[in-house]
Design a protein around this motif. Structure first.
Motif, PDB file in Angstrom:
ATOM      1  N   HIS A 280       0.838  -1.206   0.000  1.00 24.89           N
ATOM      2  CA  HIS A 280       0.000   0.000   0.000  1.00 24.89           C
ATOM      3  C   HIS A 280       0.871   1.254   0.000  1.00 24.89           C
ATOM      4  CE1 HIS A 280      -2.882  -2.995   1.452  1.00 24.89           C
ATOM      5  NE2 HIS A 280      -3.817  -2.181   1.020  1.00 24.89           N
ATOM      6  N   TRP A 281       2.093   1.090  -0.452  1.00 27.17           N
ATOM      7  CA  TRP A 281       3.074   2.167  -0.301  1.00 27.17           C
ATOM      8  C   TRP A 281       2.660   3.439  -1.033  1.00 27.17           C
ATOM      9  CZ3 TRP A 281       6.145   3.806   3.016  1.00 27.17           C
ATOM     10  CH2 TRP A 281       7.243   4.622   2.725  1.00 27.17           C
ATOM     11  N   ASP A 282       1.953   3.276  -2.144  1.00 31.98           N
ATOM     12  CA  ASP A 282       1.547   4.465  -2.907  1.00 31.98           C
ATOM     13  C   ASP A 282       0.689   5.403  -2.072  1.00 31.98           C
ATOM     14  OD1 ASP A 282       2.802   4.028  -5.401  1.00 31.98           O
ATOM     15  OD2 ASP A 282       1.414   2.376  -5.731  1.00 31.98           O
ATOM     16  N   SER A 283      -0.152   4.823  -1.227  1.00 32.79           N
ATOM     17  CA  SER A 283      -1.011   5.696  -0.423  1.00 32.79           C
ATOM     18  C   SER A 283      -0.389   6.005   0.941  1.00 32.79           C
ATOM     19  CB  SER A 283      -2.391   5.059  -0.240  1.00 32.79           C
ATOM     20  OG  SER A 283      -2.265   3.758   0.252  1.00 32.79           O
ATOM     21  N   LEU A 284       0.560   5.169   1.385  1.00 33.90           N
ATOM     22  CA  LEU A 284       1.141   5.387   2.726  1.00 33.90           C
ATOM     23  C   LEU A 284       2.321   6.356   2.710  1.00 33.90           C
ATOM     24  CD1 LEU A 284       1.192   1.849   4.412  1.00 33.90           C
ATOM     25  CD2 LEU A 284      -0.176   3.819   5.048  1.00 33.90           C
ATOM     26  N   ALA A 285       3.070   6.372   1.628  1.00 34.42           N
ATOM     27  CA  ALA A 285       4.273   7.209   1.579  1.00 34.42           C
ATOM     28  C   ALA A 285       3.905   8.670   1.825  1.00 34.42           C
ATOM     29  CB  ALA A 285       4.954   7.064   0.229  1.00 34.42           C
ATOM     30  N   GLY A 286       4.509   9.228   2.829  1.00 27.44           N
ATOM     31  CA  GLY A 286       4.278  10.643   3.126  1.00 27.44           C
ATOM     32  C   GLY A 286       2.948  10.925   3.797  1.00 27.44           C
ATOM     33  N   SER A 287       2.192   9.869   4.110  1.00 32.04           N
ATOM     34  CA  SER A 287       0.884  10.092   4.743  1.00 32.04           C
ATOM     35  C   SER A 287       1.041  10.339   6.242  1.00 32.04           C
ATOM     36  CB  SER A 287       0.000   8.865   4.511  1.00 32.04           C
ATOM     37  OG  SER A 287      -1.117   8.906   5.362  1.00 32.04           O
ATOM     38  N   ASN A 288       0.213  11.236   6.756  1.00 30.45           N
ATOM     39  CA  ASN A 288       0.244  11.506   8.199  1.00 30.45           C
ATOM     40  C   ASN A 288      -0.376  10.377   9.005  1.00 30.45           C
ATOM     41  OD1 ASN A 288       1.394  14.009   7.820  1.00 30.45           O
ATOM     42  ND2 ASN A 288      -0.591  15.029   7.612  1.00 30.45           N
ATOM     43  N   THR A 289      -1.165   9.559   8.332  1.00 32.49           N
ATOM     44  CA  THR A 289      -1.883   8.513   9.059  1.00 32.49           C
ATOM     45  C   THR A 289      -1.170   7.161   8.977  1.00 32.49           C
ATOM     46  OG1 THR A 289      -3.203   8.052   7.097  1.00 32.49           O
ATOM     47  CG2 THR A 289      -4.119   9.617   8.680  1.00 32.49           C
ATOM     48  N   ALA A 290       0.059   7.162   8.457  1.00 35.75           N
ATOM     49  CA  ALA A 290       0.774   5.884   8.282  1.00 35.75           C
ATOM     50  C   ALA A 290       0.947   5.155   9.618  1.00 35.75           C
ATOM     51  CB  ALA A 290       2.128   6.132   7.634  1.00 35.75           C
ATOM     52  N   GLY A 291       1.266   5.898  10.667  1.00 36.19           N
ATOM     53  CA  GLY A 291       1.456   5.277  11.984  1.00 36.19           C
ATOM     54  C   GLY A 291       0.193   4.592  12.472  1.00 36.19           C
ATOM     55  N   GLY A 292      -0.930   5.282  12.335  1.00 32.26           N
ATOM     56  CA  GLY A 292      -2.206   4.702  12.754  1.00 32.26           C
ATOM     57  C   GLY A 292      -2.552   3.480  11.925  1.00 32.26           C
ATOM     58  N   TRP A 293      -2.263   3.579  10.618  1.00 33.67           N
ATOM     59  CA  TRP A 293      -2.532   2.439   9.725  1.00 33.67           C
ATOM     60  C   TRP A 293      -1.722   1.223  10.171  1.00 33.67           C
ATOM     61  CZ3 TRP A 293      -0.043  -0.932   6.470  1.00 33.67           C
ATOM     62  CH2 TRP A 293      -0.818  -1.573   5.499  1.00 33.67           C
ATOM     63  N   LEU A 294      -0.428   1.445  10.436  1.00 31.37           N
ATOM     64  CA  LEU A 294       0.443   0.336  10.852  1.00 31.37           C
ATOM     65  C   LEU A 294      -0.036  -0.274  12.163  1.00 31.37           C
ATOM     66  CD1 LEU A 294       3.934   1.909  10.099  1.00 31.37           C
ATOM     67  CD2 LEU A 294       2.930  -0.063   8.945  1.00 31.37           C
ATOM     68  N   LYS A 295      -0.418   0.579  13.095  1.00 32.62           N
ATOM     69  CA  LYS A 295      -0.853   0.090  14.407  1.00 32.62           C
ATOM     70  C   LYS A 295      -2.122  -0.751  14.280  1.00 32.62           C
ATOM     71  CE  LYS A 295      -0.962   2.040  19.097  1.00 32.62           C
ATOM     72  NZ  LYS A 295       0.062   1.157  19.625  1.00 32.62           N
ATOM     73  N   THR A 296      -3.049  -0.255  13.449  1.00 31.27           N
ATOM     74  CA  THR A 296      -4.304  -0.998  13.264  1.00 31.27           C
ATOM     75  C   THR A 296      -4.051  -2.347  12.598  1.00 31.27           C
ATOM     76  OG1 THR A 296      -5.484   1.091  13.028  1.00 31.27           O
ATOM     77  CG2 THR A 296      -6.611  -0.872  12.236  1.00 31.27           C
ATOM     78  N   VAL A 297      -3.212  -2.337  11.569  1.00 28.96           N
ATOM     79  CA  VAL A 297      -2.923  -3.604  10.872  1.00 28.96           C
ATOM     80  C   VAL A 297      -2.204  -4.565  11.824  1.00 28.96           C
ATOM     81  CG1 VAL A 297      -1.627  -4.658   8.977  1.00 28.96           C
ATOM     82  CG2 VAL A 297      -2.910  -2.568   8.583  1.00 28.96           C
ATOM     83  N   ALA A 298      -1.260  -4.036  12.598  1.00 26.87           N
ATOM     84  CA  ALA A 298      -0.532  -4.896  13.550  1.00 26.87           C
ATOM     85  C   ALA A 298      -1.498  -5.507  14.556  1.00 26.87           C
ATOM     86  CB  ALA A 298       0.543  -4.076  14.274  1.00 26.87           C
ATOM     87  N   ARG A 299      -2.381  -4.690  15.075  1.00 25.46           N
ATOM     88  CA  ARG A 299      -3.344  -5.187  16.068  1.00 25.46           C
ATOM     89  C   ARG A 299      -4.244  -6.258  15.451  1.00 25.46           C
ATOM     90  NH1 ARG A 299      -6.771  -0.558  17.820  1.00 25.46           N
ATOM     91  NH2 ARG A 299      -8.149  -1.176  16.142  1.00 25.46           N
TER      92      ARG A 299
END
Lengths: 158, 181
Positions: free
Chosen positions: B46-65
């Motif tokens: 999903h790098w195209d939408s995650l790169a430079g996104s402010n919500t990348a941290g939240g996305w990673l945390k949610t996916v990890a959980r």
């Protein structure tokens, strides 16, 4: 009872405060290299061979618009030939709802299929229909039972 | 498609956060590392939408959980049939446990040793208690959401979290074991 509740709240507050003080755990030094190695092993697929959800955002949007356009165009071009396709109700429905032509076509198709079904049911004896439904129910139950058994076996072996 | 060096920097920036989520939920280093790896592989997809996104941290945390919970769910399903009765019996026992007196709970900052002790204790908690505690205190979920996510009753979640807190408290303050001490 109130004391218990009070104590429980105190304990919750204490735990919350204590746990908030924990710093993030350090990831193993090997994690980043493992990730890169896993990515290197991944087959490099062009975007159009990946699942639609993984397409670039602009291509998702473009493909959606294109798809919607194709569906709309099919409806638009089919309508003049509604008579030839025996979509008896399409024109009548269109007269009632000008501007929603694809919907009218779909309604016409459904209406035709419904009429055909009624015609078939009217010419088949009752016991044949009952037997058919019985066979369908039996097959459905068999699939369900077989699927459940397979799932149980696979879950048990994991 | 994307710059691998940029992605590597991204991994290095977020790996501790992702690993922390995984290790606290799973309680196992190896499994946590596997899940963390999977999280970043998905991030790459999903790098195209995650790169430079402010919500990348939240996305990673949610996916990890979610990956951790899926991982736990797979093993949970195997034992669920046998352990459900025992779990139901457990509900409602929380009030019978000893409480520490409110005055005895130190609200001061923990020392480094205490933090280490706490961190060591979390993975040793029983799985149900650990997961509920981590979801509540680290993932900021409320009781109802945890119950829904784990597919258990609200009472069980409350009991598990209470017991986990009590276990942590006893570990950090073993000499203060009863009310009024």
């Amino acid at each position: 009872m109130n004391d218990d509740r009070h104590n429980e709240e105190k304990l919750a507050a204490w735990a919350g405060q204590a746990l908030k003080q924990l710093p993030a755990r350090r990831a193993p030094a090997t994690l980043a290299s493992r990730v890169l190695a896993a990515l290197a092993k991944q087959p490099v697929l062009p975007w159009y061979r990946r699942p639609w959800l993984n397409w670039p955002r602009h291509m998702q949007l473009l493909s959606f618009v294109l798809f919607a356009g194709i569906i709309g165009a099919i409806g638009w071009f089919l309508l003049p030939h509604a008579d030839a396709l025996n979509l008896a109700n399409a024109k009548q429905t269109l007269a009632q709802s000008e501007g929603v032509r694809p919907v009218s076509v779909a309604m016409g198709v459904l209406s035709t299929l419904g009429n055909a079904l009624v015609l078939v049911l009217g010419n088949v004896k009752g016991w044949v229909i009952a037997a058919g439904l019985g066979v369908l129910a039996f097959l459905y139950c068999s699939c369900l039972g077989l699927g459940t058994a397979c799932w149980r076996l696979s879950a048990g072996n994991r | 498609m994307s710059d691998p060096a940029q992605f590597e920097s991204f991994v290095l920036a977020y790996q501790d956060m992702v690993f922390s989520t995984a290790i606290r939920l799973l309680g196992n280093d190896t499994e946590a590392e596997d899940v963390a790896q999977e999280v970043f592989v998905r991030a790459w997809n999903h790098w195209d939408s995650l790169a430079g996104s402010n919500t990348a941290g939240g996305w990673l945390k949610t996916v990890a959980r979610n990956l951790c919970l899926n991982h736990l769910q797979r093993y949970r399903a195997r034992w669920k049939m046998f352990s459900d009765l025992a779990r139901e019996d457990d509900e409602g026992e929380a009030r019978e446990l000893d409480f520490a007196a409110p005055e005895t709970l130190d609200q001061t900052l923990l020392t480094a040793d205490q933090r280490e002790l706490l961190e060591e204790t979390i993975p040793k908690l029983p799985k149900d208690q650990r997961v509920a505690l981590v979801l509540y205190h680290f993932e900021d979920m409320d009781y109802a959401d945890i119950a829904k996510q784990l597919g258990v009753s609200l009472g069980k979640v409350k009991t598990d979290i209470f017991r986990a807190r009590e276990a942590l408290r006893k570990k950090l303050q073993p000499d203060r074991d009863s009310v009024g001490v």
